[in-house]
Design a protein around this motif. Sequence first.
Motif, PDB file in Angstrom:
ATOM      1  N   UNK A  82       0.819  -1.233   0.000  1.00 28.93           N
ATOM      2  CA  UNK A  82       0.000   0.000   0.000  1.00 28.93           C
ATOM      3  C   UNK A  82       0.847   1.275   0.000  1.00 28.93           C
ATOM      4  N   UNK A  83       2.020   1.230   0.611  1.00 28.52           N
ATOM      5  CA  UNK A  83       2.892   2.411   0.623  1.00 28.52           C
ATOM      6  C   UNK A  83       3.421   2.678  -0.781  1.00 28.52           C
ATOM      7  N   UNK A  84       3.778   1.628  -1.498  1.00 30.21           N
ATOM      8  CA  UNK A  84       4.231   1.810  -2.874  1.00 30.21           C
ATOM      9  C   UNK A  84       3.116   2.383  -3.738  1.00 30.21           C
ATOM     10  N   UNK A  85       1.889   1.927  -3.515  1.00 37.60           N
ATOM     11  CA  UNK A  85       0.763   2.436  -4.302  1.00 37.60           C
ATOM     12  C   UNK A  85       0.572   3.930  -4.087  1.00 37.60           C
ATOM     13  N   UNK A  86       0.736   4.365  -2.858  1.00 34.79           N
ATOM     14  CA  UNK A  86       0.592   5.800  -2.589  1.00 34.79           C
ATOM     15  C   UNK A  86       1.805   6.579  -3.092  1.00 34.79           C
ATOM     16  N   UNK A  87       2.974   5.956  -3.066  1.00 37.37           N
ATOM     17  CA  UNK A  87       4.191   6.618  -3.552  1.00 37.37           C
ATOM     18  C   UNK A  87       4.089   6.897  -5.053  1.00 37.37           C
ATOM     19  N   UNK A  88       3.511   5.964  -5.789  1.00 32.17           N
ATOM     20  CA  UNK A  88       3.347   6.123  -7.236  1.00 32.17           C
ATOM     21  C   UNK A  88       1.867   6.355  -7.566  1.00 32.17           C
ATOM     22  N   UNK A  89       1.273   7.295  -6.849  1.00 31.64           N
ATOM     23  CA  UNK A  89      -0.164   7.492  -6.970  1.00 31.64           C
ATOM     24  C   UNK A  89      -0.560   7.985  -8.364  1.00 31.64           C
ATOM     25  N   UNK A  90       0.232   8.850  -8.967  1.00 28.44           N
ATOM     26  CA  UNK A  90      -0.103   9.343 -10.309  1.00 28.44           C
ATOM     27  C   UNK A  90      -0.129   8.202 -11.314  1.00 28.44           C
ATOM     28  N   UNK A  91       0.852   7.309 -11.230  1.00 30.02           N
ATOM     29  CA  UNK A  91       0.878   6.158 -12.129  1.00 30.02           C
ATOM     30  C   UNK A  91      -0.312   5.242 -11.849  1.00 30.02           C
ATOM     31  N   UNK A  92      -0.682   5.137 -10.572  1.00 28.74           N
ATOM     32  CA  UNK A  92      -1.834   4.307 -10.214  1.00 28.74           C
ATOM     33  C   UNK A  92      -3.103   4.850 -10.866  1.00 28.74           C
ATOM     34  N   UNK A  93      -3.256   6.174 -10.877  1.00 28.91           N
ATOM     35  CA  UNK A  93      -4.444   6.769 -11.491  1.00 28.91           C
ATOM     36  C   UNK A  93      -4.515   6.466 -12.987  1.00 28.91           C
ATOM     37  N   UNK A  94      -3.376   6.527 -13.672  1.00 28.95           N
ATOM     38  CA  UNK A  94      -3.353   6.234 -15.104  1.00 28.95           C
ATOM     39  C   UNK A  94      -3.797   4.795 -15.360  1.00 28.95           C
ATOM     40  N   UNK A  95      -3.282   3.867 -14.566  1.00 26.64           N
ATOM     41  CA  UNK A  95      -3.652   2.469 -14.736  1.00 26.64           C
ATOM     42  C   UNK A  95      -5.119   2.243 -14.382  1.00 26.64           C
TER      43      UNK A  95
END
Length: 841
Positions: A773-786
């Motif tokens: 979950x920390x990695x997901x928040x760290x790369x939140x912009x990339x998560x939104x694109x996906x």
Amino acid sequence: MLLTSLVKAFRNRTQIRFASSSSSDIADFIRGMSSTKKLKGSESSPSVTNKPRHVRMKERGRDPGLTSRINLQIISNGFAGTSKSLILNNDQTNYLFNCGEGTQRTLQEKNTIWEIKFSKTKHLFMTRKSWDVMGGILGLCISLKEAYLNEITFHAPCDVIDLLKHWKGLESFPNVNLEQYDYDKGEFQDDCFKIKAIPLRPTNFISNLDSKRQRLSTSNDASQITKFPDDLVYAYLCQTHPFPGSLSAELCTFHGVPPTELRSRLKNGEDVTLSDGRVIRSKDVTLPSEPPVKILILDCPSLAYLDSIKSNELNSHSYHTVVHLAPSTILNSETYRSWMKSLNTTHHLLLDETQKNVHMESIYRYQTQLNYIDDGIFPLLSNHNSLKEDLKLPKPIDNITYGLTSTRIPIRPMLGPDNSKLVVLQPQNYIDIILANEEFKQTFTAAKQQLQAMHEIAKTGHSYPEIIFLGTGSACPSKPRNTSGILIHINDKNIFLLECAEGTTGQIRHFYGDQSDDILSRIRFTYISHMHADHLGGLFGLIRQRRRAFENLGHPYEKLILLCPNKYVDVGQKQWNYFSNEHSFDDDVHVVFNRTLVNGLPTLTNIGGENTEEEKFLLEKFQTIGLHGVRTVLVEHIYDAHAVILRHIDGWSLAFSGDCKQSNDFIQAGQNVDLLIHESTYETGLEVYASQMRHCTMAQAIDVGRRMNAKYTILWHFSQRYAKFPFLSERNDEDESEQKDQQQAIRPDNVCVSFDFMRIHLSDLPRACELVPIFESMFYDEWLILKKRQTRREQEPDYFAKNTRMIESKRKFMSGRSSPSNTSPSQSTGKTTRHTTSSHQ
């Protein structure tokens, strides 16, 4: 919170806008491009839209003409295991000199520093027949093919096309013309350069190839040299064309020439008559032309070549720049320096591998950020402290300058060396970037205390096995992820290497630094799962460096035990014969075919006959390192692809999938293992695409771990469209308890994600799973694109039908059964040497 509301509102607006779009943009998705880059028309061809501008101009019959800017750019200077390479580039073409392992990955970093367009690399120049300068050719060609480059020309003192044919099942260039220029026919010439290859030979050099010793001539006449002897070195004399003077608007105004078609005629070299009867000559209103500029690319592998260099025609020219690619010991020798002073040149540029510099900032940046999260699982790289802000750059002496990564010398216009884009590490800035992300800051702060407690508990666990991920990406490398490679420290003296992609040795040197030779000498076993370049492209380089490590340490050489597909023997023998003059394939490795271990290790028996010598040898070697169970499993990917299960006498066990679809046989063979490392090339929801490409999605990999009853699963081998972080689970900010339930349904709490330079022990795995979950928040912009991509698939009922059609079209293009839309008739003619294999990677 206000921030949460804003984020949720942003997501909703994005989804609404996404749902209203009529374009599915499937082609962009398949190629791993950003989903936000929309095609303007539904009938636009993606293969045409994505072509480089200079390719489109050529297809339209337009001549790009002479370029007003030419630059010499250092790609890497040889520090930390990199290869020495540079580029001459203009507006239309890149001319790459030397292409060792990792060159294509470094070029991706230079795209953003100096705006070098990777797709414009049309000419590859090699100075000698050596893995140091040619180890990255295959990977570079594969990347250029994906960038829609239809032709690649090689310039080398050896048969490069023959080298590419050595890789069985890896030569996937059916629609790319591969040509090698023959310098016996004269110098090479195009719109920008005239390039002459000057042959160099060593004095009193004795070659020992295939146990046949023969003395070679020291003549420098190319016509008298046997075609491509092993000791031949090319120096490249590059000369620009004269650049015509441009029309001066000020001079035209001074002479009273109106801004009409008269100026166009003057620009074309015509003399014109004005209305008042005056004749204006073109040369009166044109600025002086620029004379040709000469650059010399010189590689001196040893001082034995110096006599050949001194007696050569290259001493009779005046140069703007001479680039020296010799080893540091030669560059700093008095004999070589004395000769350098005799040359008439403005700049000497020395590529000295002992000069510290940052050749890829991204790997240090990501590792620094991950180290801030967990310094146990993500240790800092070996050169981290020496490359920080206080790094001192060498000062120029007279006309001698050290070329570092990102050093640039403008050739047109002629200027001096430019080091303004040199990179130094700024660790605090990297950390500040992630701390500016409020989503990350909140998530990490909430979990920090728990993670620290888990870290203390993990320190009491066993030291072995220790697993180091050297490459976690697939196909081609990206800035955050190299291609496949995993080190498993069985104990303090033995290491088992899983896969060995291009750049694996460089990753080892980045991680271990001065201890690299010791690590290389401790690699006793290497496992190659199948015959794809992103799994074995760096094997020759690693074995070569491993032999050097034994020599540096003063230890007798010990053969590497290589578990590999049957076809690799033929590839390996040809590769060794091509590059190695001193040692044969059988001298360096002991081959064990993967298929011989499908029933596990043989057992000692006297029933029905005695064990063979090979069986006794295997039992002894594996038992020496404590492995009582080594079993391979045939899986569905390409021919002879295998997974492997390792079981140790200390009680731990590990299953490794290689590349494959879900396999019931693998699941049964790996029951109850402590750790499963499984490929997860694509995100959940792309099962149709994954099946077509014979890979797994992340959900399928997790399901394999569940059915295998593995204690922990590490996801590995991600498509480079998920270079920073893969899309694993849903997030719901409205209800934290509901979010937790959804995450557990999609991603169990025994699943973690791998990163390059991740170091993990079995006792670290519970903590590693909590980091997701920390990695997901760290790369939140990339998560939104996906997330947008997932939303598009859910809202388009016919998505998979379209996707399947696109996959079939791409498969036909890759296998050469149909012509791509970006192929012009001119590309199939006039090639003297062409590689036209149709096998599919």
